[in-house]
Design a protein around this motif. Structure first.
Motif, PDB file in Angstrom:
ATOM      1  N   LEU A 172      45.606  32.555  56.130  1.00 15.18           N
ATOM      2  CA  LEU A 172      44.409  33.358  55.899  1.00 15.18           C
ATOM      3  C   LEU A 172      43.469  32.684  54.909  1.00 15.18           C
ATOM      4  CD1 LEU A 172      46.469  36.572  55.667  1.00 15.18           C
ATOM      5  CD2 LEU A 172      44.550  36.339  57.217  1.00 15.18           C
ATOM      6  N   ALA A 173      42.160  32.737  55.185  1.00 12.69           N
ATOM      7  CA  ALA A 173      41.156  32.246  54.252  1.00 12.69           C
ATOM      8  C   ALA A 173      40.865  33.387  53.279  1.00 12.69           C
ATOM      9  CB  ALA A 173      39.899  31.830  54.999  1.00 12.69           C
ATOM     10  N   VAL A 174      40.966  33.088  51.981  1.00 17.69           N
ATOM     11  CA  VAL A 174      40.802  34.104  50.944  1.00 17.69           C
ATOM     12  C   VAL A 174      39.662  33.718  50.012  1.00 17.69           C
ATOM     13  CG1 VAL A 174      41.917  35.176  48.928  1.00 17.69           C
ATOM     14  CG2 VAL A 174      43.245  34.769  51.019  1.00 17.69           C
ATOM     15  N   ASP A 175      38.749  34.672  49.783  1.00 21.18           N
ATOM     16  CA  ASP A 175      37.721  34.510  48.761  1.00 21.18           C
ATOM     17  C   ASP A 175      38.352  34.942  47.448  1.00 21.18           C
ATOM     18  OD1 ASP A 175      35.687  33.713  50.553  1.00 21.18           O
ATOM     19  OD2 ASP A 175      35.286  35.806  51.068  1.00 21.18           O
ATOM     20  N   VAL A 176      38.489  34.004  46.530  1.00 21.43           N
ATOM     21  CA  VAL A 176      39.191  34.250  45.265  1.00 21.43           C
ATOM     22  C   VAL A 176      38.305  35.053  44.316  1.00 21.43           C
ATOM     23  CG1 VAL A 176      40.224  33.125  43.252  1.00 21.43           C
ATOM     24  CG2 VAL A 176      40.556  32.162  45.537  1.00 21.43           C
ATOM     25  N   ARG A 177      38.905  36.041  43.650  1.00 20.62           N
ATOM     26  CA  ARG A 177      38.202  36.867  42.665  1.00 20.62           C
ATOM     27  C   ARG A 177      39.003  36.938  41.370  1.00 20.62           C
ATOM     28  NH1 ARG A 177      35.986  41.927  46.252  1.00 20.62           N
ATOM     29  NH2 ARG A 177      34.652  40.701  47.614  1.00 20.62           N
ATOM     30  N   THR A 178      39.538  35.807  40.977  1.00 18.59           N
ATOM     31  CA  THR A 178      40.289  35.718  39.737  1.00 18.59           C
ATOM     32  C   THR A 178      40.026  34.367  39.095  1.00 18.59           C
ATOM     33  OG1 THR A 178      42.502  35.739  38.729  1.00 18.59           O
ATOM     34  CG2 THR A 178      42.362  34.918  40.972  1.00 18.59           C
ATOM     35  N   ASP A 179      40.078  34.337  37.779  1.00 17.65           N
ATOM     36  CA  ASP A 179      39.898  33.072  37.073  1.00 17.65           C
ATOM     37  C   ASP A 179      41.179  32.250  37.019  1.00 17.65           C
ATOM     38  OD1 ASP A 179      37.240  33.542  36.568  1.00 17.65           O
ATOM     39  OD2 ASP A 179      37.574  34.344  34.562  1.00 17.65           O
ATOM     40  N   SER A 180      42.279  32.832  37.455  1.00 15.17           N
ATOM     41  CA  SER A 180      43.560  32.121  37.396  1.00 15.17           C
ATOM     42  C   SER A 180      44.243  32.127  38.763  1.00 15.17           C
ATOM     43  CB  SER A 180      44.460  32.742  36.326  1.00 15.17           C
ATOM     44  OG  SER A 180      44.549  34.139  36.513  1.00 15.17           O
ATOM     45  N   PRO A 181      43.597  31.506  39.774  1.00 12.97           N
ATOM     46  CA  PRO A 181      44.201  31.505  41.108  1.00 12.97           C
ATOM     47  C   PRO A 181      45.542  30.785  41.165  1.00 12.97           C
ATOM     48  CG  PRO A 181      42.315  30.038  41.049  1.00 12.97           C
ATOM     49  CD  PRO A 181      42.337  30.785  39.744  1.00 12.97           C
ATOM     50  N   GLU A 182      45.719  29.768  40.293  1.00  7.17           N
ATOM     51  CA  GLU A 182      46.991  29.038  40.301  1.00  7.17           C
ATOM     52  C   GLU A 182      48.156  29.939  39.901  1.00  7.17           C
ATOM     53  OE1 GLU A 182      45.110  29.125  36.476  1.00  7.17           O
ATOM     54  OE2 GLU A 182      44.319  28.283  38.322  1.00  7.17           O
ATOM     55  N   GLN A 183      47.907  30.974  39.109  1.00  8.45           N
ATOM     56  CA  GLN A 183      48.955  31.929  38.742  1.00  8.45           C
ATOM     57  C   GLN A 183      49.066  33.046  39.774  1.00  8.45           C
ATOM     58  OE1 GLN A 183      47.419  33.030  34.902  1.00  8.45           O
ATOM     59  NE2 GLN A 183      48.848  31.684  33.839  1.00  8.45           N
ATOM     60  N   ARG A 184      47.931  33.609  40.163  1.00  4.70           N
ATOM     61  CA  ARG A 184      47.913  34.751  41.081  1.00  4.70           C
ATOM     62  C   ARG A 184      48.392  34.402  42.473  1.00  4.70           C
ATOM     63  NH1 ARG A 184      48.741  39.057  38.668  1.00  4.70           N
ATOM     64  NH2 ARG A 184      47.212  39.621  37.117  1.00  4.70           N
ATOM     65  N   PHE A 185      48.152  33.157  42.899  1.00  8.06           N
ATOM     66  CA  PHE A 185      48.530  32.758  44.249  1.00  8.06           C
ATOM     67  C   PHE A 185      49.646  31.714  44.231  1.00  8.06           C
ATOM     68  CE2 PHE A 185      44.282  34.524  44.616  1.00  8.06           C
ATOM     69  CZ  PHE A 185      44.447  35.409  45.674  1.00  8.06           C
ATOM     70  N   ALA A 186      50.473  31.748  43.193  1.00  4.79           N
ATOM     71  CA  ALA A 186      51.631  30.849  43.106  1.00  4.79           C
ATOM     72  C   ALA A 186      52.678  31.296  44.119  1.00  4.79           C
ATOM     73  CB  ALA A 186      52.211  30.875  41.695  1.00  4.79           C
ATOM     74  N   VAL A 187      53.399  30.340  44.666  1.00  3.75           N
ATOM     75  CA  VAL A 187      54.456  30.652  45.622  1.00  3.75           C
ATOM     76  C   VAL A 187      55.443  31.637  44.997  1.00  3.75           C
ATOM     77  CG1 VAL A 187      56.388  29.683  46.944  1.00  3.75           C
ATOM     78  CG2 VAL A 187      54.210  28.450  46.825  1.00  3.75           C
ATOM     79  N   GLY A 188      55.732  32.699  45.727  1.00  6.73           N
ATOM     80  CA  GLY A 188      56.650  33.732  45.254  1.00  6.73           C
ATOM     81  C   GLY A 188      55.962  34.917  44.597  1.00  6.73           C
ATOM     82  N   SER A 189      54.663  34.776  44.272  1.00  8.85           N
ATOM     83  CA  SER A 189      53.926  35.886  43.663  1.00  8.85           C
ATOM     84  C   SER A 189      53.707  37.000  44.674  1.00  8.85           C
ATOM     85  CB  SER A 189      52.558  35.415  43.164  1.00  8.85           C
ATOM     86  OG  SER A 189      52.700  34.466  42.155  1.00  8.85           O
ATOM     87  N   ALA A 190      53.646  38.215  44.165  1.00  7.98           N
ATOM     88  CA  ALA A 190      53.441  39.378  45.027  1.00  7.98           C
ATOM     89  C   ALA A 190      52.031  39.914  44.856  1.00  7.98           C
ATOM     90  CB  ALA A 190      54.449  40.458  44.696  1.00  7.98           C
ATOM     91  N   VAL A 191      51.435  40.333  45.962  1.00  5.74           N
ATOM     92  CA  VAL A 191      50.145  41.021  45.954  1.00  5.74           C
ATOM     93  C   VAL A 191      50.256  42.204  46.905  1.00  5.74           C
ATOM     94  CG1 VAL A 191      48.725  39.002  45.390  1.00  5.74           C
ATOM     95  CG2 VAL A 191      49.175  39.560  47.777  1.00  5.74           C
ATOM     96  N   THR A 192      49.358  43.141  46.730  1.00  8.73           N
ATOM     97  CA  THR A 192      49.287  44.280  47.630  1.00  8.73           C
ATOM     98  C   THR A 192      47.943  44.210  48.338  1.00  8.73           C
ATOM     99  OG1 THR A 192      50.632  45.626  46.151  1.00  8.73           O
ATOM    100  CG2 THR A 192      49.303  46.802  47.767  1.00  8.73           C
ATOM    101  N   THR A 193      47.956  44.407  49.646  1.00 13.15           N
ATOM    102  CA  THR A 193      46.700  44.444  50.379  1.00 13.15           C
ATOM    103  C   THR A 193      46.203  45.877  50.411  1.00 13.15           C
ATOM    104  OG1 THR A 193      47.770  44.818  52.513  1.00 13.15           O
ATOM    105  CG2 THR A 193      47.321  42.529  51.900  1.00 13.15           C
ATOM    106  N   LYS A 194      44.909  46.022  50.311  1.00 12.09           N
ATOM    107  CA  LYS A 194      44.284  47.330  50.486  1.00 12.09           C
ATOM    108  C   LYS A 194      43.350  47.178  51.674  1.00 12.09           C
ATOM    109  CE  LYS A 194      41.841  51.008  48.176  1.00 12.09           C
ATOM    110  NZ  LYS A 194      41.184  51.447  46.947  1.00 12.09           N
ATOM    111  N   LEU A 195      43.730  47.796  52.789  1.00  3.75           N
ATOM    112  CA  LEU A 195      42.962  47.655  54.018  1.00  3.75           C
ATOM    113  C   LEU A 195      41.800  48.633  54.050  1.00  3.75           C
ATOM    114  CD1 LEU A 195      46.035  47.324  56.383  1.00  3.75           C
ATOM    115  CD2 LEU A 195      44.584  45.492  55.543  1.00  3.75           C
ATOM    116  N   ARG A 196      40.858  48.366  54.931  1.00  5.21           N
ATOM    117  CA  ARG A 196      39.670  49.220  55.051  1.00  5.21           C
ATOM    118  C   ARG A 196      40.006  50.663  55.370  1.00  5.21           C
ATOM    119  NH1 ARG A 196      36.130  45.304  58.812  1.00  5.21           N
ATOM    120  NH2 ARG A 196      36.759  43.427  57.728  1.00  5.21           N
TER     121      ARG A 196
END
Length: 170
Positions: free
Chosen positions: A18-42
């Motif tokens: 997926l192509a992601v528009d980043v909205r964080t100043d620390s993408p290397e931490q937020r998108f590190a392998v093994g990190s968890a995120v929650t999607t909020k769909l429309r």
């Protein structure tokens, strides 16, 4: 507290990337392998995802999630916001550096104490950061530079503005 760290723009390739528009100043931490995120769909639903891989590509981040294995599944996530827990962020060491979630909701006032509105969000543009401020029922974008925002008092719940003439006018 939760914070938006990205928005899924579109599916990329056939393997669920997926192509992601980043909205964080620390993408290397937020998108590190093994990190968890929650999607909020429309439609208001959400889904927990785990980062399997991430790489930069044409001004965006290409992200692969462990739970998304095909393009068809990836297409269902188009437009979803990616949410992360702020409690996992390390404290900032620079007194002039702030996380977006620390600024959102702060009172915006002039140096004389006149309240002009509230910080709605931080807009990350190629030219720099902007404070989106609700002022007189409308949104005003204020460059987040020391000359215009000379003071940020997170503990006091305010940002001080010294706007050039006309910036806050209709």
């Amino acid at each position: 507290m939760d914070v938006v760290v990205g928005r899924i723009a579109k599916a990329h390739g056939i393997r669920g990337e997926l192509a992601v528009d980043v909205r964080t100043d620390s993408p290397e931490q937020r998108f590190a392998v093994g990190s968890a995120v929650t999607t909020k769909l429309r439609d208001g639903s959400s889904r927990d995802l785990t980062i399997a891989a991430a790489r930069e590509h044409s001004g965006r981040l290409l992200v692969r999630f462990e739970e998304v294995l095909t393009r068809d599944v990836a297409e269902t996530l188009r437009g979803a916001l990616l949410i992360a827990d702020t409690s996992t962020l390390p404290p900032t060491e620079d007194p002039d550096e702030f996380y977006d979630h620390e600024l959102e909701g702060l009172r915006a006032e002039l140096a004389d104490g006149t309240v002009v509105g509230k910080v709605l969000e931080i807009v990350h543009s190629p030219a720099g950061e902007l404070l989106s401020i609700e002022h007189d029922g409308r949104e005003v974008l204020v460059p987040f530079v020391k000359a215009i925002v000379p003071a940020v008092d997170v503990a006091g719940g305010r940002v001080v503005l010294d706007p050039p003439e006309g910036l806050l006018d209709a």
